[in-house]
Scaffold this motif. Structure first.
Motif, PDB file in Angstrom:
ATOM      1  N   ILE A  79       0.266  -6.190  -5.446  1.00  0.00           N
ATOM      2  CA  ILE A  79       0.700  -6.333  -4.056  1.00  0.00           C
ATOM      3  C   ILE A  79       1.585  -7.574  -3.893  1.00  0.00           C
ATOM      4  CG2 ILE A  79      -0.079  -6.775  -1.667  1.00  0.00           C
ATOM      5  CD1 ILE A  79      -0.597  -3.902  -2.570  1.00  0.00           C
ATOM      6  N   SER A  82      -7.046   1.855  -6.524  1.00  0.00           N
ATOM      7  CA  SER A  82      -7.404   1.285  -5.225  1.00  0.00           C
ATOM      8  C   SER A  82      -6.622   0.006  -4.968  1.00  0.00           C
ATOM      9  CB  SER A  82      -8.902   0.992  -5.192  1.00  0.00           C
ATOM     10  OG  SER A  82      -9.217   0.206  -4.067  1.00  0.00           O
ATOM     11  N   VAL A  83      -6.259  -0.178  -3.727  1.00  0.00           N
ATOM     12  CA  VAL A  83      -5.581  -1.398  -3.299  1.00  0.00           C
ATOM     13  C   VAL A  83      -6.468  -2.616  -3.526  1.00  0.00           C
ATOM     14  CG1 VAL A  83      -6.327  -1.257  -0.883  1.00  0.00           C
ATOM     15  CG2 VAL A  83      -4.152  -2.357  -1.435  1.00  0.00           C
ATOM     16  N   PHE A 112       0.844  -1.198   0.000  1.00  0.00           N
ATOM     17  CA  PHE A 112       0.000   0.000   0.000  1.00  0.00           C
ATOM     18  C   PHE A 112       0.879   1.248   0.000  1.00  0.00           C
ATOM     19  CE2 PHE A 112      -2.125   3.521   2.007  1.00  0.00           C
ATOM     20  CZ  PHE A 112      -3.365   3.520   1.397  1.00  0.00           C
ATOM     21  N   GLY A 141      -6.018   3.926  -0.940  1.00  0.00           N
ATOM     22  CA  GLY A 141      -7.273   3.423  -0.402  1.00  0.00           C
ATOM     23  C   GLY A 141      -8.426   3.626  -1.373  1.00  0.00           C
TER      24      GLY A 141
END
Length: 158
Positions: free
Chosen positions: A131, A121-122, A88, A109
């Motif tokens: 990720i 967005s993650v 993140f 976020g």
């Protein structure tokens, strides 16, 4: 919903500013608007009153939503992160293997996502796929138009 929400310090600050504005400016204005509309007489046929009450309800709902988001906020400053992996807050430069087109995204976020400014967005398909990957990894992402393959060419935290 008691799940924490990762967000950058800038996003957290914007939520707090919006909440402060709603409480200090918009809520009192809505109360005054209701009082003004009420002074015009019969409430059963008073469109001003109905509109003012509806606006007050929307303000109160937004205040509750903001309080919830702020309470669940997990503020993460990307500048404090030192990682070789995508996590993140990372700003990741990718090359589309098929087209050689370069794109750069910051993983943020859900509330902060804005594809036009390069923030994803993650929890988006691309964000989820990135990720945990490292520099020079090939990442396969299932998108509505099919399968995209990206190579990570840069990871930075700022």
């Amino acid at each position: 919903m008691s799940q924490s929400m990762p967000m950058t310090p800038g996003s957290y600050q914007r939520l707090q500013e919006e909440l402060r504005n709603l409480i200090r400016v918009e809520r009192p204005k809505a109360v005054l608007d209701i009082a003004e509309a009420r002074s015009h007489g019969d409430l059963s046929e008073n469109a001003e009153y109905d509109a003012a009450k509806e606006r007050q309800g929307m303000i109160e709902g937004r205040i509750q939503d903001l309080n919830d988001r702020i309470a669940r906020a997990q503020v993460i400053n990307p500048a404090d992160i030192c990682s070789e992996k995508v996590v993140f807050g990372a700003t990741v430069t990718l090359i589309d293997v098929d087209t050689d087109k370069e794109v750069t995204y910051q993983i943020v976020g859900e509330d902060e996502a804005d594809i036009k400014s390069g923030k994803i967005s993650v929890s988006s398909p691309v964000g989820k796929a990135l990720i945990g990957h490292r520099l020079e990894d090939e990442v396969r992402v299932k998108v509505p138009s099919g399968l995209k393959v990206y190579e990570i060419t840069n990871i930075r935290y700022e």
